[in-house]
Design a protein around this motif. Structure first.
Motif, mmCIF file in Angstrom:
data_model
loop_
_atom_site.group_PDB
_atom_site.id
_atom_site.type_symbol
_atom_site.label_atom_id
_atom_site.label_comp_id
_atom_site.label_asym_id
_atom_site.label_seq_id
_atom_site.Cartn_x
_atom_site.Cartn_y
_atom_site.Cartn_z
ATOM 1 N N GLU A 155 -13.647 9.303 -5.697
ATOM 2 C CA GLU A 155 -12.511 10.118 -5.190
ATOM 3 C C GLU A 155 -11.735 9.276 -3.845
ATOM 4 O O GLU A 155 -10.630 9.331 -3.900
ATOM 5 N N ILE A 156 -12.766 8.616 -3.177
ATOM 6 C CA ILE A 156 -11.967 7.532 -2.319
ATOM 7 C C ILE A 156 -11.020 6.446 -2.842
ATOM 8 O O ILE A 156 -10.046 6.266 -2.424
ATOM 9 N N ALA A 157 -11.688 5.990 -3.884
ATOM 10 C CA ALA A 157 -10.917 5.029 -4.675
ATOM 11 C C ALA A 157 -9.306 5.504 -5.052
ATOM 12 O O ALA A 157 -8.571 5.004 -5.342
ATOM 13 N N LEU B 63 -17.377 13.298 8.024
ATOM 14 C CA LEU B 63 -17.425 11.932 7.963
ATOM 15 C C LEU B 63 -15.907 11.449 7.751
ATOM 16 O O LEU B 63 -15.138 12.158 6.883
ATOM 17 N N VAL B 64 -15.464 10.118 8.450
ATOM 18 C CA VAL B 64 -14.065 9.720 7.818
ATOM 19 C C VAL B 64 -14.263 8.545 7.054
ATOM 20 O O VAL B 64 -15.187 7.596 7.184
ATOM 21 N N LEU B 65 -13.644 8.667 5.972
ATOM 22 C CA LEU B 65 -13.676 7.618 4.886
ATOM 23 C C LEU B 65 -12.541 6.934 4.603
ATOM 24 O O LEU B 65 -11.347 7.380 4.120
ATOM 25 N N PRO B 66 -12.284 5.579 5.093
ATOM 26 C CA PRO B 66 -11.006 4.853 4.697
ATOM 27 C C PRO B 66 -10.963 4.494 3.339
ATOM 28 O O PRO B 66 -11.926 4.278 2.716
ATOM 29 N N ALA B 67 -9.807 4.901 2.873
ATOM 30 C CA ALA B 67 -9.525 4.848 1.359
ATOM 31 C C ALA B 67 -8.567 3.645 1.178
ATOM 32 O O ALA B 67 -8.838 3.031 -0.088
ATOM 33 N N ALA C 187 -15.635 1.913 -3.616
ATOM 34 C CA ALA C 187 -14.390 2.260 -3.756
ATOM 35 C C ALA C 187 -13.206 1.481 -3.566
ATOM 36 O O ALA C 187 -12.409 1.466 -4.494
ATOM 37 N N GLN C 188 -13.367 0.538 -2.672
ATOM 38 C CA GLN C 188 -12.327 -0.642 -2.785
ATOM 39 C C GLN C 188 -12.130 -1.254 -3.984
ATOM 40 O O GLN C 188 -11.194 -1.875 -4.242
ATOM 41 N N HIS C 189 -13.421 -1.727 -4.392
ATOM 42 C CA HIS C 189 -13.346 -2.675 -5.665
ATOM 43 C C HIS C 189 -13.089 -1.735 -6.872
ATOM 44 O O HIS C 189 -12.938 -2.346 -7.902
#
Ligand code: HEM
Length: 477
Positions: free
Chosen positions: A31-33, A49-53, A382-384
């Motif tokens: 979901e972040i990705a 939680l803060v999740l950088p996307a 997620a970044q990948h």
């Protein structure tokens, strides 16, 4: 924008978005990705939680605004029994001093003497393999990576004790994984923060007492199972081995130019500034961090190659072109495709999927003001898997790591080793070891992995393959 206005990722039961199983944790990271905003939010238990996307937001957290962050205290509490205040978990002045002390061991120039040992260690594992035999590649790569790190950093041969140490480590890391969502952590952190804040406002004996209280709560005694016999046994086995290692080195004298010598020499030269416990914590940290991740990514590399025969053929041509002799130095051009395969395995299966941080002060990330003590988890996974960065992100394609394609990607989009000041100290070590081990084994054998068996990610502290990677050994020549 205020963090409460950020889009939310889904919840998985009472644990929140973080989930309990590997599948749930990866669903959160998927979901972040897929998010288009710089940040999203979730929760672990009751904690927000803060999740950088977006990659730019990850880069801000890890690199440009790294000074405003510490590693999450929950991580420190969970790893306390195993790694204490070693390089992975320490903070502030202690971390800075220790990183400076160890950095010279890990420069490309200092590592240039290691390839032959890496090759010989892999060749020794290959000598034990018989054509027709079924092996577990995850187990073999663990033995190899553990032996490599033992030789390189501590001058020991761990080949024959790799199974016992590996089991102890699996027990300890398994405990960490199980305790990730234990409500006891929240209490530990609350007490630590309170004691810290009060200590800042007091002086003298009261301040010293509050600081001691804070330190006591670094140990996870309120967390379920932290005093279990299995965990204590695993840690005791590791401690006993390290004591023996230190005693042997002292008898032999501090002559080898390795990490253990550096640690012991620093301990002796500056009595009091590096305690025995600190030496122990650094040794365990380096031993664990130095093999678990490399072994896992090697196991995934073999699995991916077995599923992509056309890439495997090209890798075999590359490794055969090296000839039959020992691989005694690392030439990136001669192992270019093998290195790209290893890096692509690290993209699809980053062993460390989450980098947990906490803000030390109010800081703006991706246009949102995060208050002091906000938990911020950067997901490497997620970044990948972002489709706007990686075309067809779930597909295995080592050519993504051709230099011209790499240069076109935004900062913060490829993070298997993290980034910024806390970037993996062993990155060059691993990027040399991975391709050398792959080349050494693939020159001799093909590994047949049942095509009907899909191997999935395990719920573990690192992204291990569930059930290992069973393979039948076939001679190539
Ligand atoms: C493929 C192999 C490896 C992967 C994927 C990997 C991954 C990582 C990541 C993601 C971090 C940063 C964590 C964070 O920022 O929260 C890290 C830190 C670290 N790694 Fe690695 N690592 C690998 C191999 C190694 C090796 C070979 C060594 C040592 C020989 C090592 C030692 C360390 C240490 C000591 C740290 C803490 C550094 C610090 O905070 O100053 N790693 N690693």
């Amino acid at each position: 924008m205020h963090p409460k206005e950020l889009p939310r990722v889904s919840n998985h039961g009472w644990l929140g978005s973080f989930g309990k199983t590997a599948a749930e944790r990866l669903a959160m990271q998927r979901e972040i990705a897929e998010a288009s905003t710089p940040l999203v939010r979730g929760r672990i238990l009751h904690l927000p939680l803060v999740l950088p996307a977006r990659p730019e937001a990850c880069h801000e957290v890890l690199v440009t605004k790294a000074r405003s962050f510490e590693k999450s205290p929950g991580l420190r509490v969970l790893l306390h029994e195993l790694a204490g205040q070693g390089l992975f978990t320490s903070e502030g002045e202690l971390w800075r001093r220790q990183r400076k002390l160890m950095a010279p061991i890990f420069t490309p120039a200092a590592l240039a003497g290691l390839p032959e040992m890496m090759h010989q260690t892999a060749a020794r594992a290959a000598d034990d393999m018989e054509p027709g035999q079924t092996i577990d590649l995850a187990h073999e790569t663990t033995r190899i990576a553990m032996t490599v790190v033992g030789h390189a950093l501590f001058g020991i041969d761990a080949f024959d004790e790799a199974d016992a140490l590996g089991d102890a480590l699996t027990t300890a890391l398994g405990w960490v994984n199980g305790a990730l969502a234990d409500p006891g952590i929240g209490l530990h952190i609350k007490v630590m923060d309170l004691a810290h804040d009060l200590a800042q406002r007091t002086r003298g004996w009261l301040r010293a007492k509050l600081e001691r209280t804070r330190d006591v709560f670094e140990s996870p005694f309120l967390i379920r199972g932290s005093r279990s016999r299995a965990l204590r046994g695993a840690v005791a086995l590791m401690n006993a081995r390290i004591e023996q290692l230190i005693a042997e080195r002292r008898r032999e004298g501090l002559e080898r130019p390795d990490l253990l010598t550096r640690l012991l020499a620093a301990h002796d030269a500056d009595e009091g500034s590096m305690s025995d416990t600190q030496v122990r914590d650094e040794v365990v940290t380096l031993f664990v961090a130095g093999h678990e991740t490399t072994a896992t990514s090697l196991a995934w590399s073999f699995y991916l190659l077995s599923r992509h025969p056309e890439v495997l053929q090209r890798v075999l041509a590359e490794v055969d072109a090296l000839g039959d002799g020992p691989i005694d130095h690392y030439e990136p051009e001669r192992l270019a495709l093998t290195t790209r395969v290893f890096r692509e395995a690290l993209r699809l299966y980053p062993p460390v999927t989450l980098l947990p941080r906490r803000t030390l002060e109010e800081v703006e990330i991706g246009g949102t003001i995060l208050p002091r003590r906000s938990l911020v988890f950067v997901s490497t996974w997620a970044q990948h898997r972002r489709a706007d960065v990686w075309e067809d992100p779930d597909r295995f394609d080592p050519e993504r790591f051709l230099p011209e394609r790499e240069a076109a990607r935004p900062k913060g989009s490829y993070l298997p080793f993290g980034a910024g000041p806390r970037v993996c100290i062993g990155m060059h070590f691993a990027l040399m070891e991975g391709p050398i081990v792959l080349a050494t084994l693939l020159r001799r054998f093909r590994f047949e992995i049942d095509p009907s068996r899909e191997i999935v990610e395990d719920e573990f502290a690192t992204l291990r393959p569930k059930g290992g990677v069973p393979a039948v050994v076939r001679a190539r020549r």
